[in-house]
Design a protein around this motif. Structure first.
Motif, PDB file in Angstrom:
ATOM      1  N   GLY A 254       0.872  -1.168   0.000  1.00 40.32           N
ATOM      2  CA  GLY A 254       0.000   0.000   0.000  1.00 40.32           C
ATOM      3  C   GLY A 254       0.904   1.211   0.000  1.00 40.32           C
ATOM      4  N   PRO A 255       0.352   2.401  -0.100  1.00 42.70           N
ATOM      5  CA  PRO A 255       1.196   3.602  -0.136  1.00 42.70           C
ATOM      6  C   PRO A 255       2.090   3.748   1.088  1.00 42.70           C
ATOM      7  CG  PRO A 255      -1.040   4.116  -0.804  1.00 42.70           C
ATOM      8  CD  PRO A 255      -1.077   2.724  -0.276  1.00 42.70           C
ATOM      9  N   ASP A 256       1.601   3.326   2.256  1.00 38.36           N
ATOM     10  CA  ASP A 256       2.342   3.518   3.504  1.00 38.36           C
ATOM     11  C   ASP A 256       2.770   2.203   4.135  1.00 38.36           C
ATOM     12  OD1 ASP A 256       1.998   6.334   3.351  1.00 38.36           O
ATOM     13  OD2 ASP A 256      -0.035   6.105   4.117  1.00 38.36           O
ATOM     14  N   GLU A 257       2.903   1.154   3.323  1.00 45.73           N
ATOM     15  CA  GLU A 257       3.319  -0.150   3.852  1.00 45.73           C
ATOM     16  C   GLU A 257       4.202  -0.845   2.826  1.00 45.73           C
ATOM     17  OE1 GLU A 257       1.460  -3.938   6.292  1.00 45.73           O
ATOM     18  OE2 GLU A 257       0.141  -2.661   5.096  1.00 45.73           O
ATOM     19  N   LEU A 258       5.403  -1.193   3.259  1.00 43.53           N
ATOM     20  CA  LEU A 258       6.402  -1.746   2.359  1.00 43.53           C
ATOM     21  C   LEU A 258       6.835  -3.134   2.839  1.00 43.53           C
ATOM     22  CD1 LEU A 258       8.235  -1.029  -0.117  1.00 43.53           C
ATOM     23  CD2 LEU A 258       9.925  -0.215   1.537  1.00 43.53           C
ATOM     24  N   LEU A 259       6.915  -4.062   1.899  1.00 43.37           N
ATOM     25  CA  LEU A 259       7.447  -5.392   2.188  1.00 43.37           C
ATOM     26  C   LEU A 259       8.901  -5.435   1.744  1.00 43.37           C
ATOM     27  CD1 LEU A 259       5.808  -8.832   1.575  1.00 43.37           C
ATOM     28  CD2 LEU A 259       8.085  -8.394   0.671  1.00 43.37           C
ATOM     29  N   VAL A 260       9.774  -5.954   2.612  1.00 41.40           N
ATOM     30  CA  VAL A 260      11.199  -6.089   2.313  1.00 41.40           C
ATOM     31  C   VAL A 260      11.583  -7.548   2.475  1.00 41.40           C
ATOM     32  CG1 VAL A 260      13.554  -5.414   2.912  1.00 41.40           C
ATOM     33  CG2 VAL A 260      11.682  -3.758   3.133  1.00 41.40           C
ATOM     34  N   ALA A 261      12.124  -8.140   1.426  1.00 42.08           N
ATOM     35  CA  ALA A 261      12.594  -9.519   1.480  1.00 42.08           C
ATOM     36  C   ALA A 261      14.026  -9.543   0.976  1.00 42.08           C
ATOM     37  CB  ALA A 261      11.712 -10.429   0.630  1.00 42.08           C
ATOM     38  N   VAL A 295       6.719  -5.000   6.887  1.00 41.41           N
ATOM     39  CA  VAL A 295       6.808  -6.454   6.728  1.00 41.41           C
ATOM     40  C   VAL A 295       8.197  -6.772   6.202  1.00 41.41           C
ATOM     41  CG1 VAL A 295       5.813  -8.494   5.646  1.00 41.41           C
ATOM     42  CG2 VAL A 295       4.344  -6.545   6.212  1.00 41.41           C
ATOM     43  N   ILE A 296       8.991  -7.464   7.021  1.00 41.80           N
ATOM     44  CA  ILE A 296      10.393  -7.722   6.669  1.00 41.80           C
ATOM     45  C   ILE A 296      10.680  -9.216   6.795  1.00 41.80           C
ATOM     46  CG2 ILE A 296      12.808  -7.218   7.210  1.00 41.80           C
ATOM     47  CD1 ILE A 296      11.853  -4.599   8.491  1.00 41.80           C
ATOM     48  N   TYR A 297      11.231  -9.795   5.736  1.00 44.55           N
ATOM     49  CA  TYR A 297      11.670 -11.189   5.754  1.00 44.55           C
ATOM     50  C   TYR A 297      13.148 -11.231   5.376  1.00 44.55           C
ATOM     51  CZ  TYR A 297       6.661 -12.244   5.679  1.00 44.55           C
ATOM     52  OH  TYR A 297       5.317 -12.303   5.969  1.00 44.55           O
TER      53      TYR A 297
END
Length: 312
Positions: A254-261, A295-297
């Motif tokens: 979303g605009p203010d939510e980032l997933l990092v893998a 959200v970070i993996y």
């Protein structure tokens, strides 16, 4: 303050402006039968509906994650922004082009209440300018030193670019309408009115296509901005826990939510509990550097230079 809150202010300012403008334009159309005034009336109605859609999208995006949607509903804001582009294209642009075609074949001058459309358009330009100024001010708080074209293309929050383009289109549309009405009053030839209506239609279709392309990219999934990517990479390798980043991918949920893998190289001699502690430290640094990285993996691995060279 987040981009969403700035976008909400711009949306509300545009909504109030467009509701008032739509009413006055429609009254002017009823009095004069000007096709430019009718096209602008429908344009303002479409814009008002679009602002309500953006507000609805922002509200629905805040719903909590569910088992079916474990990453939440942040992309609802992109979906509603895409719907806005469709509404602008069909209700605003295509209607104006149809009305221009109809008016061209049945051209007639404005014979009554001649001062009304000019007065309404001038007042509307003032009101739209105020709304546009609000959108610019709120955007400046988010875009920093980024130029306007890049801001519209790279913004991960859709509301501000949508409102900016809508307000810009509204102002240019009013200028085209004033041109068409003014020339019709001067010459008595209603085809000038039709020409102004056609220009409004072409303008709205163009803006709608730009919005559709940009929001389509967001719906497909875009990575973090270059600035955030650099900050995340720097945060990962800032401590002794990570030897290097083997590879990394990011995705806006979303605009203010980032997933990092990311797959990270750790020391081969470390115990499992030490690796786990190190990963926790790296995650904390990432969230501090880029707060929207929620959200970070991180996958620990042993870096093999020979294997990496063969893979490349």
């Amino acid at each position: 303050m987040s981009a969403e809150s700035h976008g909400t202010k711009a949306i509300i300012a545009a909504l109030f402006a467009n509701i008032g403008i739509a009413v006055t334009k429609f009254i002017a159309y009823l009095l004069t039968q000007s096709s430019s005034m009718l096209a602008e009336s429908i344009h303002s109605v479409a814009d008002s509906g679009n602002q309500l859609l953006l507000l609805l999208g922002g509200k629905r995006a805040k719903r909590a994650a569910t088992p079916e949607h474990p990453f939440g509903f942040g992309r609802d804001r992109y979906i509603y922004a895409f719907i806005v582009s469709i509404v602008l294209f069909t209700v605003g642009g295509l209607f104006a082009l149809y009305e221009a075609y109809h008016k061209w074949g049945h051209a007639g001058g404005i014979t009554s209440w001649q001062w009304v459309p000019v007065t309404v358009l001038v007042v509307a330009i003032v009101l739209e300018s105020i709304s546009f100024r609000t959108a610019i001010r709120e955007s400046n708080l988010v875009r920093g030193t980024t130029d306007w074209v890049t801001f519209v293309r790279r913004a991960r929050a859709p509301e501000l670019p949508v409102i900016l383009l809508e307000d810009l289109g509204a102002l240019l549309g009013l200028v085209f309408a004033l041109f068409g009405v003014g020339m019709t009053l001067i010459t008595g030839n209603g085809r000038w009115d039709a020409l102004g209506t056609a220009l409004i239609g072409i303008l709205l279709v163009t803006i709608a296509v730009i919005l559709a392309l940009e929001t389509k990219s967001l719906l497909l999934g875009e990575s973090a901005t270059p600035e955030n990517l650099k900050a995340i990479e720097a945060a990962i390798v800032a401590g002794p826990e990570v030897e290097r980043i083997i590879h990394m991918k990011t995705l806006h949920l979303g605009p203010d939510e980032l997933l990092v893998a990311a797959k990270i190289a750790v020391n081969a001699r470390e115990r499992a509990d030490e690796v786990a502690t190190g990963i926790n430290a790296v995650e904390a640094r990432i969230r501090e550097a880029v707060p929207i990285a929620r959200v970070i993996y991180l996958e620990p691995d042993i870096y093999d230079a020979q294997k990496a060279a063969q893979a490349s």
